[in-house]
Enzyme design. Structure first.
Site, mmCIF file in Angstrom:
data_model
loop_
_atom_site.group_PDB
_atom_site.id
_atom_site.type_symbol
_atom_site.label_atom_id
_atom_site.label_comp_id
_atom_site.label_asym_id
_atom_site.label_seq_id
_atom_site.Cartn_x
_atom_site.Cartn_y
_atom_site.Cartn_z
ATOM 1 N N CYS A 1 6.445 -18.089 16.725
ATOM 2 C CA CYS A 1 5.500 -17.767 17.385
ATOM 3 C C CYS A 1 5.532 -18.430 18.748
ATOM 4 C CB CYS A 1 4.219 -18.123 16.342
ATOM 5 S SG CYS A 1 4.003 -17.173 15.194
ATOM 6 N N CYS B 1 -2.063 -21.028 9.155
ATOM 7 C CA CYS B 1 -0.940 -19.847 9.066
ATOM 8 C C CYS B 1 -0.933 -19.237 7.658
ATOM 9 C CB CYS B 1 0.367 -20.169 9.848
ATOM 10 S SG CYS B 1 1.558 -18.774 9.405
ATOM 11 N N CYS C 1 -0.731 -21.500 14.420
ATOM 12 C CA CYS C 1 -2.334 -21.632 13.884
ATOM 13 C C CYS C 1 -2.140 -22.378 12.813
ATOM 14 C CB CYS C 1 -2.717 -20.282 13.808
ATOM 15 S SG CYS C 1 -2.479 -18.928 14.959
ATOM 16 N N TYR D 1 0.943 -1.354 0.027
ATOM 17 C CA TYR D 1 0.076 0.030 0.089
ATOM 18 C C TYR D 1 0.822 1.136 -0.168
ATOM 19 C CZ TYR D 1 -3.590 -3.416 1.723
ATOM 20 O OH TYR D 1 -4.372 -4.285 1.828
ATOM 21 N N ASP E 1 -7.401 -17.576 3.676
ATOM 22 C CA ASP E 1 -6.617 -17.497 2.727
ATOM 23 C C ASP E 1 -6.533 -18.577 1.923
ATOM 24 O OD1 ASP E 1 -5.963 -14.462 2.795
ATOM 25 O OD2 ASP E 1 -4.305 -14.904 4.218
ATOM 26 N N ARG F 1 1.428 -17.423 6.624
ATOM 27 C CA ARG F 1 2.785 -17.464 6.325
ATOM 28 C C ARG F 1 3.568 -18.752 6.740
ATOM 29 N NH1 ARG F 1 2.286 -11.943 8.712
ATOM 30 N NH2 ARG F 1 1.427 -11.049 6.843
HETATM 31 C C1 LIG Z 1 -2.747 -5.893 6.193
HETATM 32 C C2 LIG Z 1 -1.578 -5.189 5.692
HETATM 33 C C3 LIG Z 1 -1.411 -3.817 5.835
HETATM 34 C C4 LIG Z 1 -2.471 -3.273 6.789
HETATM 35 O O1 LIG Z 1 -3.600 -2.970 6.140
HETATM 36 P P1 LIG Z 1 -4.591 -2.036 6.886
HETATM 37 O O2 LIG Z 1 -5.645 -2.206 6.155
HETATM 38 O O3 LIG Z 1 -4.239 -0.577 7.099
HETATM 39 O O4 LIG Z 1 -4.885 -2.615 8.400
HETATM 40 C C5 LIG Z 1 -0.295 -3.367 5.225
HETATM 41 N N1 LIG Z 1 0.479 -4.193 4.509
HETATM 42 C C6 LIG Z 1 0.290 -5.244 4.189
HETATM 43 C C7 LIG Z 1 1.110 -6.068 3.204
HETATM 44 C C8 LIG Z 1 -1.002 -5.977 4.683
HETATM 45 O O5 LIG Z 1 -1.012 -7.313 4.442
#
Ligand SMILES: *Cc1c(COP(=O)(O)O)cnc(C)c1O
Length: 443
Positions: free
Chosen positions: A127, A134, A131, A115, A295, A136
């Site tokens: 951890c 998971c 889980c 983002y 996922d 990851r």
């Molecule tokens: C979930 C996530 C975030 C944070 O997302 P928000 O909607 O702001 O909580 C940021 N980077 C990555 C790669 C994510 O998977």
């Protein structure tokens, strides 16, 4: 034993109180084999198969969390989350190893920059318990491949050099399993970066190992405000006096708490379960933040629900309970598209100046829009954010009238062939016009 504690199974009845409450004792007595679990619960064939599988994702469960398991109920929602079943090894359609394409979106190892203004920083692969679903599992749990000082240096250097990052989300693995000195060093170095406005920690330690939330840890964390924390509770059975105390300490230290749940078949896929969970969380001052669709990750096939199951749950929350108790239901898009919220449709029709809505009860009403409203072009109170404008703005630009359409890569080549077929009698004027793509007229 203090009365305000989860009843301890016979297996650990003789463990002195100070040891049981010591997170180091909890970590060093984790259960991970058929023999360990058989002392505590009546294992099913499925569980014995899962625990005996040679290539399984790491198993480790703290005695505290294991004490929440119903020893006689194979459907116990706590048990399903942490004890593997043989089915976990089965594949399913569209299964992936890294379904969110995190590795491909990492400019440096362990830093996912998906983002514009925030990053996910994976600081450890360890951890307190693991889980089964998971997301990851491709990296988590591996003793030999955790993130080290050099990785942390590179991650922090990338953040320092990237001024649009205003929010850093520490995750892993679980950041609260790091040695406190290392965690503090990371927080200190991130805080020293002027453009990092908030730091968040994503952790399941308060749920798996509430003993770790010591006064000392909390005193350290509160030095790095604004610091936010998301915990991960899936079922009301995980809400215990121990978790309540850990959350109270964190909230009293001014750390805003959120919760992220994963919608899991057999664990929490009934609306009443999520409703009860959200009510209990709000009582602990934990705001339900996300409810995730499971996922498409290896190992999670038997946990997956339909998206309709999540929508039905959302339908039973909105209106029926406090807005504070309602998480956002989100699908993290396979391939790395990020989180997309999904919610029931409340807007059922729209015409010029009038919108028709339904509410949670089925009551239908209209809202009349003003006909003389002007969108603000700009505000003198907040400066333009030049970096944010360089990002892809997607549908926001369609609404702002800056773009007419968003075209998939290759779309122009397939569709813009006006003039590529010229009949013999085509006029010269027409041919010239055809060489100008129609879209350039719009820009
Ligand atoms: C979930 C996530 C975030 C944070 O997302 P928000 O909607 O702001 O909580 C940021 N980077 C990555 C790669 C994510 O998977």
């Amino acid at each position: 034993m203090s009365s305000d504690a989860t009843p301890r199974p016979a297996l650990w009845a003789d463990v002195p109180e100070d040891q049981w409450n010591d997170w180091r004792w909890q970590l060093s007595h984790r259960l991970n084999s058929v023999e360990d679990f058989a002392k505590l619960i009546r294992l099913t064939e499925e569980e014995i198969g899962g625990l005996s599988a040679p290539n399984k994702f790491r198993v480790d469960v703290t005695p505290y969390f294991a004490s929440l398991i119903d020893p006689d109920d194979p459907d116990c929602p706590v048990r399903l989350q942490v004890i593997p079943r043989a089915r976990e090894l089965e594949g399913f359609e569209s299964m992936m190893v890294d379904s969110l394409a995190e590795d491909a979106h990492s400019p440096v190892p362990g830093l996912v920059h998906r983002y514009p203004d925030r990053v996910l920083m994976l600081v450890t692969t360890q951890c307190a318990s693991y889980c089964r679903y998971c997301t990851r599992s491709r990296i988590v749990g591996d003793y030999h491949a955790t993130f080290n000082r050099r990785d942390h240096d590179l991650q922090i250097e990338y953040i320092r050099r990237t001024p649009q990052i205003r929010d850093v989300l520490l995750s892993g693995g679980d950041p609260l399993t790091l040695p406190q000195k290392i965690l503090e060093d990371l927080l200190q170095r991130l805080r020293a970066i002027p453009h990092v406005e908030i730091i968040r920690i994503g952790t399941r330690v308060p749920v798996f190992l509430p003993q770790r939330v010591t006064d000392d840890l909390v005193e350290m964390l509160r030095k790095y405000h604004p610091l936010w924390m998301n915990i991960h509770v899936n079922h009301p059975k995980e809400i215990t006096p121990e978790l309540a105390r850990a959350c109270a300490k964190l909230a009293d230290a001014g750390i805003p708490l959120g919760n992220q749940s994963v919608l899991l078949a057999g664990v929490n896929d009934h609306p009443n379960t999520i409703l009860k969970l959200c009510h209990e969380l709000v009582k602990l001052r934990v705001r339900p933040y996300y409810l995730y669709q499971c996922d498409l990750v290896q190992g999670s096939g038997h946990f997956r629900t339909t998206i309709a199951a999540g929508l039905e749950i959302m339908e039973t929350l909105r209106g029926h309970t406090s807005g504070y108790a309602i998480p956002t239901f989100a699908v993290d898009l396979p391939g790395g598209g990020g989180k997309v919220p999904v919610l029931p449709n409340y807007l059922i029709a729209q015409s010029h100046g009038r919108l028709v809505f339904r509410n949670f009860e089925g009551y239908i009403s209209t809202y009349t829009e003003p006909t003389d409203y002007q969108r603000p072009k700009k505000t003198k109170w907040v400066p333009d954010l030049p970096l944010a404008q360089q990002q892809q703005r997607g549908v926001a630009d369609l609404l702002a009238g800056k773009e007419l359409a968003i075209r998939p890569e290759g779309w122009d080549a397939i569709h813009l062939h006006r003039g590529s077929y010229a009949p013999a009698d085509a006029s010269p004027d027409g041919a010239a016009d055809a060489s100008t793509p129609i879209w350039t007229k719009f820009h």
